[in-house]
Design an enzyme around this catalytic site. Structure first.
Site, PDB file in Angstrom:
ATOM      1  N   TYR A   1      47.837  37.625  32.218  1.00  0.00           N
ATOM      2  CA  TYR A   1      48.363  36.866  31.078  1.00  0.00           C
ATOM      3  C   TYR A   1      49.883  36.815  31.116  1.00  0.00           C
ATOM      4  CZ  TYR A   1      43.673  37.130  28.990  1.00  0.00           C
ATOM      5  OH  TYR A   1      42.338  37.007  28.750  1.00  0.00           O
TER       6      TYR A   1
ATOM      7  N   GLU B   1      39.351  37.994  37.563  1.00  0.00           N
ATOM      8  CA  GLU B   1      38.798  38.744  38.698  1.00  0.00           C
ATOM      9  C   GLU B   1      37.658  37.965  39.345  1.00  0.00           C
ATOM     10  OE1 GLU B   1      36.933  42.458  37.770  1.00  0.00           O
ATOM     11  OE2 GLU B   1      36.405  41.822  35.747  1.00  0.00           O
TER      12      GLU B   1
END
Length: 712
Positions: free
Chosen positions: A23, A121
């Site tokens: 982020y 991921e």
């Protein structure tokens, strides 16, 4: 509980790629001036400056942790830059991060089977690519090895003090006595390093990776050396890795199962499980779980990398800590509406972009009851089939919550907002959509099965999701009106549709032949309306003023319906206050969907068939200024030749026009229709049982309005 899966006998190359404080990187790409500075991303919250959801490595060096609040982070690191997550629907909007994650996935998926595990991921199965590389250029034959590959960390490789780590990695890669599995891992190190560099070049994001023979080990290795590094786990070093790994650090052991292993068996690390036999573990935790525990203690995991580039579920949630807990049904409904609106938007976007639909709606919540400290874990989750549409999802979510709350409290509560009890509070609320699957090929709107063509997005200018809306919404009163019979797509494409429907014009659009015909009656003298042949309206268009066709034979056609009869039908339709038959909708829908090419081929047949039943033909909807007028004699001949065929019992031609099979009709669907329409359907399906109705008693069925008026 986890289920054991056998690991394949041949060596696999599995990589787990994890983005570094993702982020923060997304925000730094938006604001390059933040690169290299202590930065954190916070979710907006008035309590102590908001919650930290991502912390840069520069801020971590000052002691800032994700468990802190914004105010605490400023106390620890006064120069920290706090960036707020965008807000939508009263909560954090993570769409920009999801989109950035999709950029990374599109790059990583080029080299093997790819499974998107979360926003930041990804799992990769690189076995085929590694085997191909091993055949074409074995690692021991490589003279020039990229710098990024030499920076890899090889677990179990001893690096003595004063020895160049990169040189040791080079020696390990080029070993001539390496096993086949280790050579595959070395090839995997080359592939992953190149992918990581490509991600950095195309997206400006750094990522770390773990490379091993299964997903479990790759996941553990990816977080061992961060940021922007990769770790290789040879099979010979698996025992050393798991021997000292805390139980709670292993995936699926962070909850009750891990706590049970610690308290009941005294296992503090995964390596401690090696002292128990498989039979003992199965005796304590069941056959499947016991077998799984025995395998993971030895680094065995046969879980496959799923070929999934898209998320397998969508969810929207929000927490309400401390005094922010929701204590009334009204407040719960407000937030459920916000969460469901966001969920509906994401589902619609997934449907339009990826042609996928979700089947299950699930509500999760955490709540407490006054006087019971352990009640946070008892609030039940509830699920139901998912219905598309924001309002429907909101309604179903509220119903699920009320059912769960009644079960949670142990007694029935009122659904009204005035009879509420203040002895409970909700601290967390979320809704999710799961069981998302691709749309089966050949799926269309239900209208197709009533004779209409397949709706296309170009014809409606509507997103794909609208094809799944009910064409006939149910009416609370049990009766259907015109607005209930017109699909959402048609209402959207005709301006002022609601007003026209309420005025009970009984017309779906401006090109409806019956609508044009009825409107022209108002502007004509009664004498002309009595003498004009009914077939003349077939040649009338919007751009062409109404005019009578010259009739060589002034003899009135008693077998054809007059304009006065049509005017009478219009008046009767107005008296029904909006009630119309389902036949109007399907007939007009079919006409509006017919292509011009199909019309040119079938015009003559359609005119003849429609005339035989007194129905407007498809030519009416598509008549243009270029049409060639036919002589009145020919029109009369066609009408006269078909008068004898226009009878109630003779429904075979109508079945051909509708193109349906009686054996394939679900009678349970017909039973849900209003009684008057049920009777019509039953008559159509069983025409031989239909009683003969005297002409004087006509008017109770739809077929009356499409039969010739023989009273004249």
């Amino acid at each position: 509980m986890p289920v054991a899966k056998r690991e394949t006998s041949d060596g696999r190359v599995i990589a787990h790629v994890d983005m570094d404080c993702f982020y923060v990187q997304v925000e730094q790409r938006k604001q390059p001036n933040l690169r290299g500075l202590p930065t954190a991303v916070i979710q907006y919250n008035s309590f102590k400056g908001g919650a930290l959801i991502a912390v840069s490595y520069e801020a971590r060096n000052f002691g800032v942790k994700r468990s802190m609040r914004g105010d605490e982070a400023k106390d620890v690191c006064p120069q920290i830059h706090l960036v707020q997550v965008p807000v939508a629907h009263g909560k954090a909007d993570l769409n920009s991060y999801r989109n950035a994650g999709s950029e990374v996935v599109s790059i990583l998926s080029k080299k093997g089977r790819c499974e998107r595990a979360s926003i930041d991921e990804v799992y990769l199965d690189l076995t085929d690519a590694a085997e191909t590389m091993l055949l074409e250029m074995p690692p021991e034959a490589r003279e020039d090895i990229e710098e990024e590959v030499l920076k890899s960390h090889v677990l179990g490789l001893e690096i003595k003090e004063g020895i160049d780590a990169k040189e040791e990695v080079r020696k390990w890669i080029r070993r001539g006595d390496a096993t086949y599995q280790d050579k595959l891992l070395a090839c995997g190190a080359f592939i992953v390093a190149n992918l990581r560099m490509q991600v950095l070049k195309d997206t400006e994001f750094t990522c770390s990776a773990g490379i091993a023979h299964n997903k479990m080990l790759a996941k553990l290795a990816s977080g061992m050396n961060k940021p922007a590094q990769q770790t290789v786990v040879p099979q010979s070093s698996v025992g050393g890795l798991l021997e000292s790994l805390p139980i709670k650090k292993m995936k699926q052991l962070g909850g009750k199962l891990g706590s049970s292993l610690q308290s009941d068996l005294g296992c503090k690390t995964v390596g401690d499980l090696l002292q128990f036999s498989e039979e003992k573990l199965q005796q304590c935790y069941g056959i499947n779980t016991g077998n799984w525990l025995w395998n993971i203690a030895r680094g065995i995991n046969g879980e496959e990398v799923e070929g999934r580039l898209l998320p397998k579920s969508h969810g929207s949630g929000k927490t309400f800590p401390g005094p922010q807990a929701l204590k009334t049904l009204a407040s719960v409904q407000h937030w459920l509406n916000e969460l469901c609106e966001e969920l509906s938007e994401r589902l619609q976007s997934d449907l339009n972009l990826n042609k996928r639909i979700a089947h299950t709606l699930t509500l999760h919540a955490r709540a407490y009851k006054k006087g019971e400290s352990d009640s946070l874990r008892k609030f039940p989750s509830k699920s139901c089939p998912l219905r598309y549409g924001t309002t429907k999802i909101q309604e179903d979510a509220l119903t699920l919550f009320q059912a769960a709350l009644r079960e949670f409290l142990g007694f029935c509560i009122s659904k009204t907002h005035g009879n509420e009890n203040n002895n409970w509070g909700v601290t967390s609320l979320s809704v999710s959509a799961s069981k998302i699957v691709p749309i089966p090929s050949g799926t269309h709107s239900i209208v197709k099965y009533f004779g209409g063509q397949v709706p296309s997005s170009s014809s409606f200018n509507q997103p794909l999701g609208n094809a799944f809306d009910e064409a006939v919404p149910s009416s609370p009163s049990g009766s259907e009106n015109c607005s209930g019979l017109i699909s959402y797509e048609l209402q959207q494409n005709y301006p002022g549709g609601d007003t026209e429907i309420k005025n009970s014009e009984a017309c779906l659009h401006e090109q409806d032949p019956l609508c044009n015909l009825s409107r022209k009656v108002d502007s004509l003298p009664k004498e002309s309306s009595l003498e004009s042949p009914a077939g003349s309206e077939d040649r009338t268009t919007k751009s062409e003023p109404y005019r009578e066709l010259p009739a060589k034979d002034p003899r009135p056609l008693s077998s054809t319906p007059s304009l006065k009869a049509v005017e009478k039908k219009k008046t009767m339709g107005n008296n029904l206050k909006g009630n119309c038959s389902i036949m109007d909708f399907f007939n007009n829908y079919q006409n509006s969907q017919s292509s011009l090419e199909h019309k040119n081929v079938t015009n003559a047949h359609d005119v003849k068939t429609a005339s035989s039943f007194g129905l407007p033909s498809t030519m009416d909807s598509y008549s243009t200024c270029n049409q060639i007028e036919q002589p009145a004699e020919r029109c009369r001949e066609e009408i006269d030749s078909n008068v004898g065929e226009c009878s109630v019992p003779n429904m075979s031609q109508r079945r051909q026009a509708w193109d349906y099979n009686i054996d394939e009709i679900d009678h349970s669907v017909i039973e849900e229709l209003p009684p008057e329409i049920q009777q019509e359907f039953q008559a159509w399906l069983r025409p031989h049982k239909r009683p003969n109705v005297p002409n004087s008693k006509r008017g109770s069925s739809i077929t009356h309005y499409f039969l010739p008026d023989k009273s004249r």
